[in-house]
Design a protein around this motif. Sequence first.
Motif, PDB file in Angstrom:
ATOM      1  N   THR A  98      -1.496   2.954  -3.161  1.00  0.00           N
ATOM      2  CA  THR A  98      -0.652   2.056  -2.369  1.00  0.00           C
ATOM      3  C   THR A  98      -0.109   2.767  -1.132  1.00  0.00           C
ATOM      4  OG1 THR A  98       1.280   2.628  -3.702  1.00  0.00           O
ATOM      5  CG2 THR A  98       0.017   0.690  -4.372  1.00  0.00           C
ATOM      6  N   ALA A  99      -0.044   4.095  -1.185  1.00  0.00           N
ATOM      7  CA  ALA A  99       0.494   4.866  -0.054  1.00  0.00           C
ATOM      8  C   ALA A  99      -0.311   4.644   1.228  1.00  0.00           C
ATOM      9  CB  ALA A  99       0.532   6.351  -0.401  1.00  0.00           C
ATOM     10  N   ASP A 101      -1.838   1.832   2.178  1.00  0.00           N
ATOM     11  CA  ASP A 101      -1.365   0.563   2.748  1.00  0.00           C
ATOM     12  C   ASP A 101       0.016   0.746   3.378  1.00  0.00           C
ATOM     13  OD1 ASP A 101      -3.646  -0.805   2.049  1.00  0.00           O
ATOM     14  OD2 ASP A 101      -2.641  -2.260   0.759  1.00  0.00           O
ATOM     15  N   GLU A 102       0.870   1.510   2.727  1.00  0.00           N
ATOM     16  CA  GLU A 102       2.210   1.742   3.269  1.00  0.00           C
ATOM     17  C   GLU A 102       2.141   2.483   4.601  1.00  0.00           C
ATOM     18  OE1 GLU A 102       4.188   3.746   0.043  1.00  0.00           O
ATOM     19  OE2 GLU A 102       4.084   1.961  -1.236  1.00  0.00           O
ATOM     20  N   GLN A 103       1.256   3.475   4.703  1.00  0.00           N
ATOM     21  CA  GLN A 103       1.100   4.248   5.944  1.00  0.00           C
ATOM     22  C   GLN A 103       0.530   3.400   7.076  1.00  0.00           C
ATOM     23  OE1 GLN A 103      -1.532   7.376   4.705  1.00  0.00           O
ATOM     24  NE2 GLN A 103       0.127   8.858   4.479  1.00  0.00           N
ATOM     25  N   LYS A 107      -2.495  -4.686   4.309  1.00  0.00           N
ATOM     26  CA  LYS A 107      -2.411  -5.123   2.912  1.00  0.00           C
ATOM     27  C   LYS A 107      -3.824  -5.308   2.354  1.00  0.00           C
ATOM     28  CE  LYS A 107      -0.502  -7.268  -0.720  1.00  0.00           C
ATOM     29  NZ  LYS A 107       0.223  -6.682  -1.760  1.00  0.00           N
TER      30      LYS A 107
END
Length: 168
Positions: A98-99, A101-103, A107
């Motif tokens: 998920t990191a 997508d966060e960076q 999505k």
Amino acid sequence: MKYKNKTHKLAEFAKELLDKKSLESGLPHIAKYVKEVVDADRCSIFIYSATKNELWTTLADGVERIAMPANKGIVGYTIKVKKPVVTNDAYSHPEFLTAIDEQTGYKTHNIVTAPIFNSHRDIIGVLELLNKADDFDDEDVRFMIFFAHYVSGFIELLKTYRDEEAYE
């Protein structure tokens, strides 16, 4: 009719790819084609360094270069199992990072990957597609396996070009 269209497109693609003499010119061409045929939103081509145990993107749509340990994420899992991986719910897959997508602010909904093998059957990278409007299916997986051979051949052909230029 649909099959003939894909076959014709593949022949045109292969002809155009022969004119590409660098990763920078060839990989975007590859990504554009594979996204169009599978109807995915993004394509990444990861190169694998066994000596560094690292993966990095030579091409990742919409983001800067991604580098990561080769044992992380769905791409790393693809290297481990040495076969395609498909998940139509990325966040439920235990290997999904998920990191990333966060960076990137992107999505990810679904993913399909295929290992890229060289002519000695060593893994040299991973081809990844993200976010198909419909779920990825078995036909997409078969196409990814087939297409990973094009990526492999292109990379090895570039190495041959470079080796020949070194002798000239």
